[in-house]
Design an enzyme around this catalytic site. Sequence first.
Site, PDB file in Angstrom:
ATOM      1  N   ASP A   1      -3.013   9.181 -11.632  1.00  0.00           N
ATOM      2  CA  ASP A   1      -1.938   8.521 -11.022  1.00  0.00           C
ATOM      3  C   ASP A   1      -0.688   9.322 -11.288  1.00  0.00           C
ATOM      4  OD1 ASP A   1       0.270   6.186 -11.102  1.00  0.00           O
ATOM      5  OD2 ASP A   1      -2.044   5.176 -10.677  1.00  0.00           O
TER       6      ASP A   1
ATOM      7  N   ASN B   1      -7.968  -3.964  -7.382  1.00  0.00           N
ATOM      8  CA  ASN B   1      -7.202  -4.849  -6.937  1.00  0.00           C
ATOM      9  C   ASN B   1      -7.390  -4.946  -5.253  1.00  0.00           C
ATOM     10  OD1 ASN B   1      -5.220  -5.355  -9.015  1.00  0.00           O
ATOM     11  ND2 ASN B   1      -4.350  -3.694  -8.440  1.00  0.00           N
TER      12      ASN B   1
ATOM     13  N   GLU C   1      -2.022  -2.324  -4.001  1.00  0.00           N
ATOM     14  CA  GLU C   1      -0.762  -2.211  -2.799  1.00  0.00           C
ATOM     15  C   GLU C   1      -0.849  -0.777  -1.176  1.00  0.00           C
ATOM     16  OE1 GLU C   1       1.506   0.189  -5.742  1.00  0.00           O
ATOM     17  OE2 GLU C   1       2.623  -1.948  -6.659  1.00  0.00           O
ATOM     18  N   VAL C   2      -2.172  -0.369  -1.830  1.00  0.00           N
ATOM     19  CA  VAL C   2      -3.047   1.004  -1.171  1.00  0.00           C
ATOM     20  C   VAL C   2      -4.270   0.448  -0.368  1.00  0.00           C
ATOM     21  CG1 VAL C   2      -4.121   3.178  -0.803  1.00  0.00           C
ATOM     22  CG2 VAL C   2      -1.665   3.067  -2.730  1.00  0.00           C
TER      23      VAL C   2
ATOM     24  N   HIS D   1      -9.757   1.418  -4.496  1.00  0.00           N
ATOM     25  CA  HIS D   1      -9.508   2.737  -5.033  1.00  0.00           C
ATOM     26  C   HIS D   1      -9.736   1.624  -7.072  1.00  0.00           C
ATOM     27  CE1 HIS D   1      -5.852   1.531  -4.307  1.00  0.00           C
ATOM     28  NE2 HIS D   1      -5.144   1.122  -5.912  1.00  0.00           N
TER      29      HIS D   1
ATOM     30  N   HIS E   1      -8.187   2.003 -10.975  1.00  0.00           N
ATOM     31  CA  HIS E   1      -7.626   2.687 -11.942  1.00  0.00           C
ATOM     32  C   HIS E   1      -8.330   2.514 -13.453  1.00  0.00           C
ATOM     33  CE1 HIS E   1      -3.742   1.828  -9.784  1.00  0.00           C
ATOM     34  NE2 HIS E   1      -3.803   1.295  -9.253  1.00  0.00           N
TER      35      HIS E   1
END
Length: 125
Positions: free
Chosen positions: A39, A97, A105-106, A110, A112
């Site tokens: 990240d 998320n 946000e993207v 994905h 983390h």
Amino acid sequence: MAVSGIGKYDPDNIFAKILRGEIPCKKVFENDMVLAFHDIAPKAPVHVLVIPKGPYISFADFSQRASDKEIVAFNRAVGDIARKFDLDAPGYRLIGNVGENAGQEVPHFHVHLLGGRPLGPMLAE
């Protein structure tokens, strides 16, 4: 800015550009179905983003449309990466998320992978 976890895939999102090689990343893992990289704004000593190479907006999308082979490859990759960073014994956190309320946000699925120190409570009060 938070994005929806459903709808039409945006091929111009930052992760799609990374997958196409248009934006560089610090890779830690790659196979035919998965890419993982550090990240750019780490929240822990180990903060790796793990993404499928297929065009999935969120976990909601991935869990519905991905093939069994893609789902297995993704989950095995996450475990392999955690072991690569020796996180099994001390522990780690996976965060995925989905949508605006979660702060996605993207618009590319994905997770983390965070570790390397005690991470505190799950959610801020």
